[in-house]
Design an enzyme around this catalytic site. Structure first.
Site, PDB file in Angstrom:
ATOM      1  N   ASP A  63     -54.060 -23.613 -52.124  1.00  0.00           N
ATOM      2  CA  ASP A  63     -53.738 -22.217 -51.778  1.00  0.00           C
ATOM      3  C   ASP A  63     -54.916 -21.506 -51.102  1.00  0.00           C
ATOM      4  O   ASP A  63     -56.035 -21.561 -51.596  1.00  0.00           O
ATOM      5  CB  ASP A  63     -53.404 -21.410 -53.038  1.00  0.00           C
ATOM      6  CG  ASP A  63     -52.203 -21.931 -53.781  1.00  0.00           C
ATOM      7  OD1 ASP A  63     -51.733 -23.042 -53.477  1.00  0.00           O
ATOM      8  OD2 ASP A  63     -51.724 -21.229 -54.687  1.00  0.00           O
ATOM      9  N   GLU A 301     -43.482 -18.228 -56.118  1.00  0.00           N
ATOM     10  CA  GLU A 301     -44.938 -18.242 -56.096  1.00  0.00           C
ATOM     11  C   GLU A 301     -45.525 -17.349 -55.012  1.00  0.00           C
ATOM     12  O   GLU A 301     -44.931 -17.098 -53.967  1.00  0.00           O
ATOM     13  CB  GLU A 301     -45.419 -19.675 -55.863  1.00  0.00           C
ATOM     14  CG  GLU A 301     -44.749 -20.646 -56.837  1.00  0.00           C
ATOM     15  CD  GLU A 301     -45.670 -21.738 -57.270  1.00  0.00           C
ATOM     16  OE1 GLU A 301     -46.412 -21.501 -58.237  1.00  0.00           O
ATOM     17  OE2 GLU A 301     -45.650 -22.810 -56.658  1.00  0.00           O
TER      18      GLU A 301
END
Ligand code: FRU
Length: 434
Positions: A63, A301
């Site tokens: 990420d 998410e």
């Protein structure tokens, strides 16, 4: 049932009702999600990931998020842009990365060639046993760094507890790059309340389903100048306390023909929001979820919002294996649009699907983040990682057996938005932030 503004039913996360009488929590329904279909407007081109460059020598990278200003625009300090990413040494088995994740930062003058600056926080400073995703803003020589404190520092075995955390430090830049120091106290800013947002204990009671309370994402509403933190959550209540509402499925006609399988109760993902009080990013007031995907999906998410043409575009990522029984969808970026920040979200492209991996490489990329330019950054997996149960960051033990993970930054994608539809436009070089 119509509830008066501000009324909260105990034991169940009852959405509040806004002054306009509109329910504050939107639903992503089974009826909408059943329309998910891959096509040329949402499918990313195939990428031979073995030809991608490794983003950070010696590290897996997944990420990522750029440093922005309070308005969400990419920030510059002495000409440098800064990118943060979750990282782990690349000599560990793939499932292990989530247990040892650290935020590292990178800086660049052109948004393409990135130098690794090191860890964002000094060793031992952050509050979890590892650091999960977040966001960061620069303001008046300071950085406010938001992250997920996962587990507790010093714990013997890794737990999956997730809390929103932040710290404020100084940001400086010189000819040797960008530096962070003088960090203040790390603070926990939000924990699940068990009503709007499921606690870790509730997730473990019965068969649970997913558990998430993570990925704090800064957002300033340009219409009101109010500031918020969005986050990934699950609707409150243990599995045997959940009540089905027909709004979770969709219209009466749909429900009459499409009974909801019992197993769908395990899916209770939501997108959380908290208001920043008095401009102090460490002072948050929890609000009802922006959106719930009860009986639809169990993991939404890295939620984030882009405002375009006075409309709010709410984006989130989910995995193949997070859909409720009877519904399916690809590893992808999904989105919703509303005229108001709170309430009224309808799925983009009718189903919600915005970008998906190509069918011949279903786990090609993940964790997409849409920037104000409508460039979309994400990370790519090297090699075949099999069933992506590393996404099981809830109460299930992570599976460490995958041979390859090897995250690097994915080619940046460009999307276009036209009211309530989107299109994949093109792909640029890897990790281009603009
Ligand atoms: C998305 C994600 C985030 C989390 C991180 C943990 O890829 O699941 O929600 O913060 O990975 O590694």
């Amino acid at each position: 049932v119509t509830l008066a503004a501000g009324v909260v039913l105990s034991g169940f996360a009852a959405p509040q009702v806004s002054a306009e009488g509109e329910s504050e929590t939107s639903y992503w329904t089974r009826e909408q999600a059943e329309k998910i279909e891959q096509n040329e407007d949402n499918t990313l081109p195939y990428t031979d990931v073995s030809e991608l460059e490794k983003f950070a020598e010696g590290y897996h990278v997944w990420d990522s998020w750029p440093l922005t200003d309070r308005d969400g625009e990419i920030a510059r300090i002495k000409g440098y842009q800064v990118l943060f990413a979750l990282t782990a040494p690349d000599d560990v088995l793939p499932g292990k990365v989530h247990d040892i994740a650290r935020i590292r930062y990178f800086y660049s003058k052109n948004g393409k060639d990135w130098e690794m600056g090191g860890t964002l926080f000094p060793d031992g400073a952050s509050l979890g046993s590892r650091e999960w995703a977040g966001s960061a803003i620069m303001d008046d020589g300071k950085i406010h760094a938001f992250y997920t404190a996962t587990g507790r520092r010093g714990e013997e075995a890794s737990t999956f507890e997730q809390r929103l955390a932040m710290a404020t430090g100084d940001i400086t830049a010189d000819k040797n790059g960008v530096h962070f120091d003088n960090w203040g106290e790390h603070k926990i800013t939000l924990e699940p309340d068990g009503e709007y947002y499921q606690t870790k204990e509730q997730a473990q009671n019965g068969e649970g389903g997913g558990y998430a309370f993570r990925d704090p994402q800064w957002f300033k509403d340009p219409k009101t100048d109010k500031e918020y933190i969005l986050f990934e959550g699950n609707s409150g209540g243990a599995v045997d306390e959940r009540t089905f509402k027909k709004e979770f499925a969709g219209s009466d006609e749909y429900l009459a023909e499409n009974p909801v399988p019992e197993g769908a109760v395990h899916a209770n993902a939501n997108i959380g929001i908290a208001e920043v009080i008095d401009g102090d990013p460490s002072n948050l007031k929890m609000m009802p979820p922006l959106l719930e995907a009860n009986y639809v999906n169990e993991e939404l998410e890295r939620p984030h919002i882009i405002v375009k043409d006075k409309q709010y575009y709410l984006f989130t990522d989910t995995h193949v294996n997070k859909y409720a029984e009877g519904i399916s969808g690809p590893e992808g970026l999904y989105g919703f649009v509303s005229d108001t920040l709170i309430g009224g979200y309808e799925p983009l492209n009718e189903s919600g699907l915005v970008l998906a991996n190509p069918e011949e490489n279903p786990y090609q990329a993940y964790s997409w983040l849409v920037l104000p330019s409508l460039n979309v950054v994400g990370f790519a997996h090297f090699g075949d990682i099999g069933d992506l149960s590393i996404g099981d960051l809830g109460n299930q033990p992570a599976d460490y057996q995958f041979e390859k993970f090897g995250g690097t930054l994915a080619p940046t994608a460009k999307i276009s938005i036209n009211d309530d539809t989107t299109e994949f436009v093109k792909q640029y070089e890897q990790g281009w932030i603009k």
